[in-house]
Motif scaffolding. Structure first.
Motif, PDB file in Angstrom:
ATOM      1  N   SER A 117       0.830  -1.205   0.000  1.00 42.55           N
ATOM      2  CA  SER A 117       0.000   0.000   0.000  1.00 42.55           C
ATOM      3  C   SER A 117       0.865   1.256   0.000  1.00 42.55           C
ATOM      4  O   SER A 117       0.607   2.207  -0.753  1.00 42.55           O
ATOM      5  CB  SER A 117      -0.930  -0.002   1.219  1.00 42.55           C
ATOM      6  OG  SER A 117      -1.709   1.179   1.256  1.00 42.55           O
ATOM      7  N   ASN A 118       1.904   1.263   0.825  1.00 42.41           N
ATOM      8  CA  ASN A 118       2.807   2.420   0.849  1.00 42.41           C
ATOM      9  C   ASN A 118       3.509   2.610  -0.490  1.00 42.41           C
ATOM     10  O   ASN A 118       3.645   3.736  -0.979  1.00 42.41           O
ATOM     11  CB  ASN A 118       3.835   2.261   1.965  1.00 42.41           C
ATOM     12  CG  ASN A 118       3.220   2.406   3.345  1.00 42.41           C
ATOM     13  OD1 ASN A 118       2.106   2.902   3.496  1.00 42.41           O
ATOM     14  ND2 ASN A 118       3.931   1.960   4.368  1.00 42.41           N
ATOM     15  N   MET A 119       3.965   1.522  -1.081  1.00 41.13           N
ATOM     16  CA  MET A 119       4.649   1.623  -2.370  1.00 41.13           C
ATOM     17  C   MET A 119       3.710   2.164  -3.446  1.00 41.13           C
ATOM     18  O   MET A 119       4.122   2.918  -4.328  1.00 41.13           O
ATOM     19  CB  MET A 119       5.201   0.261  -2.773  1.00 41.13           C
ATOM     20  CG  MET A 119       6.363  -0.209  -1.903  1.00 41.13           C
ATOM     21  SD  MET A 119       6.911  -1.892  -2.284  1.00 41.13           S
ATOM     22  CE  MET A 119       7.611  -1.671  -3.899  1.00 41.13           C
ATOM     23  N   MET A 120       2.438   1.801  -3.374  1.00 42.25           N
ATOM     24  CA  MET A 120       1.464   2.268  -4.365  1.00 42.25           C
ATOM     25  C   MET A 120       1.154   3.749  -4.216  1.00 42.25           C
ATOM     26  O   MET A 120       0.998   4.473  -5.197  1.00 42.25           O
ATOM     27  CB  MET A 120       0.155   1.474  -4.217  1.00 42.25           C
ATOM     28  CG  MET A 120       0.125   0.153  -4.937  1.00 42.25           C
ATOM     29  SD  MET A 120      -1.581  -0.447  -5.134  1.00 42.25           S
ATOM     30  CE  MET A 120      -2.073  -0.734  -3.449  1.00 42.25           C
ATOM     31  N   PHE A 121       1.029   4.234  -2.970  1.00 42.08           N
ATOM     32  CA  PHE A 121       0.379   5.523  -2.748  1.00 42.08           C
ATOM     33  C   PHE A 121       1.250   6.620  -2.139  1.00 42.08           C
ATOM     34  O   PHE A 121       0.801   7.764  -2.047  1.00 42.08           O
ATOM     35  CB  PHE A 121      -0.849   5.326  -1.854  1.00 42.08           C
ATOM     36  CG  PHE A 121      -1.981   4.616  -2.523  1.00 42.08           C
ATOM     37  CD1 PHE A 121      -2.431   5.010  -3.772  1.00 42.08           C
ATOM     38  CD2 PHE A 121      -2.609   3.535  -1.896  1.00 42.08           C
ATOM     39  CE1 PHE A 121      -3.479   4.345  -4.389  1.00 42.08           C
ATOM     40  CE2 PHE A 121      -3.658   2.880  -2.507  1.00 42.08           C
ATOM     41  CZ  PHE A 121      -4.102   3.283  -3.758  1.00 42.08           C
ATOM     42  N   VAL A 122       2.476   6.323  -1.705  1.00 44.07           N
ATOM     43  CA  VAL A 122       3.262   7.343  -1.013  1.00 44.07           C
ATOM     44  C   VAL A 122       3.577   8.525  -1.921  1.00 44.07           C
ATOM     45  O   VAL A 122       3.443   9.694  -1.508  1.00 44.07           O
ATOM     46  CB  VAL A 122       4.547   6.722  -0.427  1.00 44.07           C
ATOM     47  CG1 VAL A 122       5.614   7.786  -0.204  1.00 44.07           C
ATOM     48  CG2 VAL A 122       4.241   6.025   0.894  1.00 44.07           C
ATOM     49  N   ALA A 123       4.024   8.268  -3.160  1.00 48.74           N
ATOM     50  CA  ALA A 123       4.329   9.380  -4.077  1.00 48.74           C
ATOM     51  C   ALA A 123       3.071  10.208  -4.340  1.00 48.74           C
ATOM     52  O   ALA A 123       3.129  11.450  -4.387  1.00 48.74           O
ATOM     53  CB  ALA A 123       4.898   8.846  -5.383  1.00 48.74           C
ATOM     54  N   PHE A 124       1.943   9.529  -4.507  1.00 47.38           N
ATOM     55  CA  PHE A 124       0.673  10.234  -4.701  1.00 47.38           C
ATOM     56  C   PHE A 124       0.317  11.074  -3.478  1.00 47.38           C
ATOM     57  O   PHE A 124      -0.068  12.238  -3.600  1.00 47.38           O
ATOM     58  CB  PHE A 124      -0.417   9.201  -4.984  1.00 47.38           C
ATOM     59  CG  PHE A 124      -1.815   9.720  -4.843  1.00 47.38           C
ATOM     60  CD1 PHE A 124      -2.372  10.502  -5.827  1.00 47.38           C
ATOM     61  CD2 PHE A 124      -2.568   9.436  -3.714  1.00 47.38           C
ATOM     62  CE1 PHE A 124      -3.665  10.992  -5.704  1.00 47.38           C
ATOM     63  CE2 PHE A 124      -3.854   9.918  -3.580  1.00 47.38           C
ATOM     64  CZ  PHE A 124      -4.405  10.701  -4.580  1.00 47.38           C
TER      65      PHE A 124
END
Length: 558
Positions: A474-481
């Motif tokens: 989840s962090n890898m998917m959404f942190v940049a966003f």
């Protein structure tokens, strides 16, 4: 195609899963193939994902499913081995010497021991270890799996020796934000420490009440009187149990970083709470117990219930320290292989004994490190138990056969669930130029949230964990966003990403393949919807409390 249309289509597999499992109570073995088919249909027909990429993502999911099944098998095999050796009877007796109040046992076994296992291993291991242990202690299987899933909350952000922060957040930052950190002379390591301390503070505030909520859920859904107040009656003890974990957890995060908060918090908590329980401090005089097993409703039961015949064994046959030694050895092995300061983990992850396949040259990698999995540690402990407990070959063979039967049902569900997740996550590689399905949903939410975004940042994290079954993913998917939204709306990026990380931890309580894996360990496959309806309550508590805190701290930090 409008962003709203993208968001609605992207949400449809998730909505279908929830509707079938929770609304219509359809078993996961039927619901997940339908959700998988719908995800593929949308990915191919709307997003323009090539069939080769769908196949590659599905294969990656199958490899992950095998890893999960190995963990489930190892956890069940360890319990069955301990049952066959007579250790389970001794372990049960050791808890009655501390306290025979089930509420006290929840705080010690589920909350603190489970948090320790989470801190060491992560990857859904706490539910796989704690749920069958609770069943062995004569908890109803449905209650055991609910409590095992609730453990996967506060400790998760720093689980597997900090992996969700050190890997999930670090790899999810994106090059643009990394460059901005360097230009601001902050740097990635310092930023990760900022996120760590903020996430730990949020968890400490919200998570302190988790053992109270666990006990209340148990007394409400599995008590003779179906009462919330039976759980509240032990509030001073459960509050001590919460604080004994969250205070050292927070201090460790601030001063040592993300690797050890869950581990040290659980170790300190176990010492404090066991000390109090032995002296009956803060424990009500009236002991709370379950009804007799014969009076349990059918929905509480499973084939995994420990046979009554085990009760007649003499607990003095085996010393308490010897009965507990396998779990102590498991904890030590998990810690030793996860500490970066020790070389053992690096040896077990060596390319010669690992899989790293660029499937069909699509850029989608199927990766597995079988010797580094918690499953390998579980099997080592099983072998150690066989020798130390002086078991016969026939007893060991029986434990293996009983454990193997569980894999058939769980395997069928997971070969659809995890590939669905991977197709969903990897839908960003397409011919239509659309962002991936989970990011499309998040982008739509951000556009409509505005200044209320801190209240929803954790929900996005939970959504990612619900889809992927992992705080790290989840962090890898959404942190940049999340960092991009924080900058657009002039919020502190460290606080917003901390909210993401904490929300992703809460989402583990309702992640479908976590529910399936935990259910498999106690023989409850087919009743995932009932479990989800219960674990949804603590998830809502966590996200609502997190949203309120998010509005306060993110707005103040600016």
């Amino acid at each position: 195609m409008s962003l709203t249309t993208q968001a609605v289509l992207a949400a449809s597999p998730i909505l279908l899963t929830g509707l079938l499992l929770v609304g219509f109570r359809i078993p996961a073995k039927w619901a997940m193939p339908l959700a998988y088919a719908l995800t593929i249909g949308i990915a191919v027909s709307v997003w323009g994902v090539q069939w080769l990429h769908v196949a590659a993502a599905s294969i990656r999911g199958l490899v992950t499913a095998v890893d999960i099944l190995l963990i489930v098998f190892g956890a069940i095999l360890l319990l069955n081995t301990l049952e066959a050796s007579g250790a389970v009877t001794t372990i049960r007796y050791s808890f009655t010497q501390i306290s025979d109040d089930r509420r006290v046992q929840v705080v010690i076994v589920a909350w603190l021991f489970g948090s320790f296992i989470e801190g060491a291993a992560g990857f859904g291991t706490p539910a796989a270890v704690v749920a069958p242990l609770l069943v062995a202690l004569r908890f109803p299987p449905a209650c055991a799996v609910m409590l095992g899933l609730m453990v996967q909350s506060t400790a998760v952000t720093f689980g597997a020796v900090g992996t969700p922060i050190l890997i999930g957040v670090e790899r999810g930052l994106g090059e643009d934000f990394r460059n901005q950190l360097e230009m601001a002379e902050i740097g990635v390591p310092v930023f990760l420490r900022m996120v760590t301390s903020r996430a730990a503070l949020l968890h400490a505030i919200v998570g302190t009440l988790m053992p109270t909520l666990m006990v209340m859920m148990m007394t409400r859904f599995f008590g003779m009187r179906r009462s919330w107040t039976a759980g509240l009656s032990i509030l001073p003890f459960t509050l001590v149990g919460g604080l004994a974990f969250t205070v050292p957890y927070l201090l460790t995060a601030i001063f040592l970083g993300p690797e050890f908060p869950s581990l040290l918090g659980a170790m300190v908590g176990l010492f404090v709470v066991t000390f109090c329980a032995r002296r009956k401090w803060l424990v009500p005089r009236e002991t709370w117990k379950f009804e007799t097993q014969s009076a349990w409703p059918e929905e509480w039961r499973s084939d995994a219930v420990v046979p009554e015949a085990l009760e007649t064994r003499d607990h003095t046959v085996m010393p308490i320290w010897l009965a507990w030694l396998p779990y102590v050895a498991l904890a030590l092995l998990l810690v030793a292989t996860r500490l970066q300061q020790l070389p053992l983990g690096g040896w077990l992850k060596h390319p010669a004994v690992s899989l790293d396949w660029n499937v069909f040259e699509t850029g989608i990698k199927a990766q597995s490190q079988p010797l580094y999995l918690p499953a390998f540690m579980l099997l080592i402990v099983v072998a150690l138990t066989f020798v130390l407990h002086r078991m016969s070959a026939a007893a060991m063979r029986g434990a293996v056969l009983r454990s193997s039967r569980v894999l058939l049902g769980a395997g069928f569900v997971l070969i659809f669930t995890v590939p669905m997740v991977q197709v969903y996550i990897n839908s960003g590689t397409n011919t239509s130029g659309l962002m991936s399905m989970p990011v499309a949903m998040a982008e739509w939410t951000a556009q409509h949230a505005g200044r209320a975004w801190p209240a929803l940042a954790g929900v996005i994290g939970a959504l990612g964990a619900f889809i992927a079954g992992s705080n790290t993913v989840s962090n890898m998917m959404f942190v940049a966003f999340q960092a991009s939204v924080a900058q657009r709306l002039a919020f502190s990026a460290a606080w917003i990403i901390a909210l993401q990380a904490v929300g992703a931890a809460a989402g583990n309580m309702i992640a479908v393949h976590n529910v399936v894996a935990a259910s498999a360990t106690v023989g409850l496959l087919g009743r995932e919807g009932s479990t989800l309806r219960k674990t949804l309550l603590p998830t809502i508590y966590y996200l609502v409390a997190l949203g309120v805190l998010g509005m306060i701290v993110a707005s103040a930090a600016g």
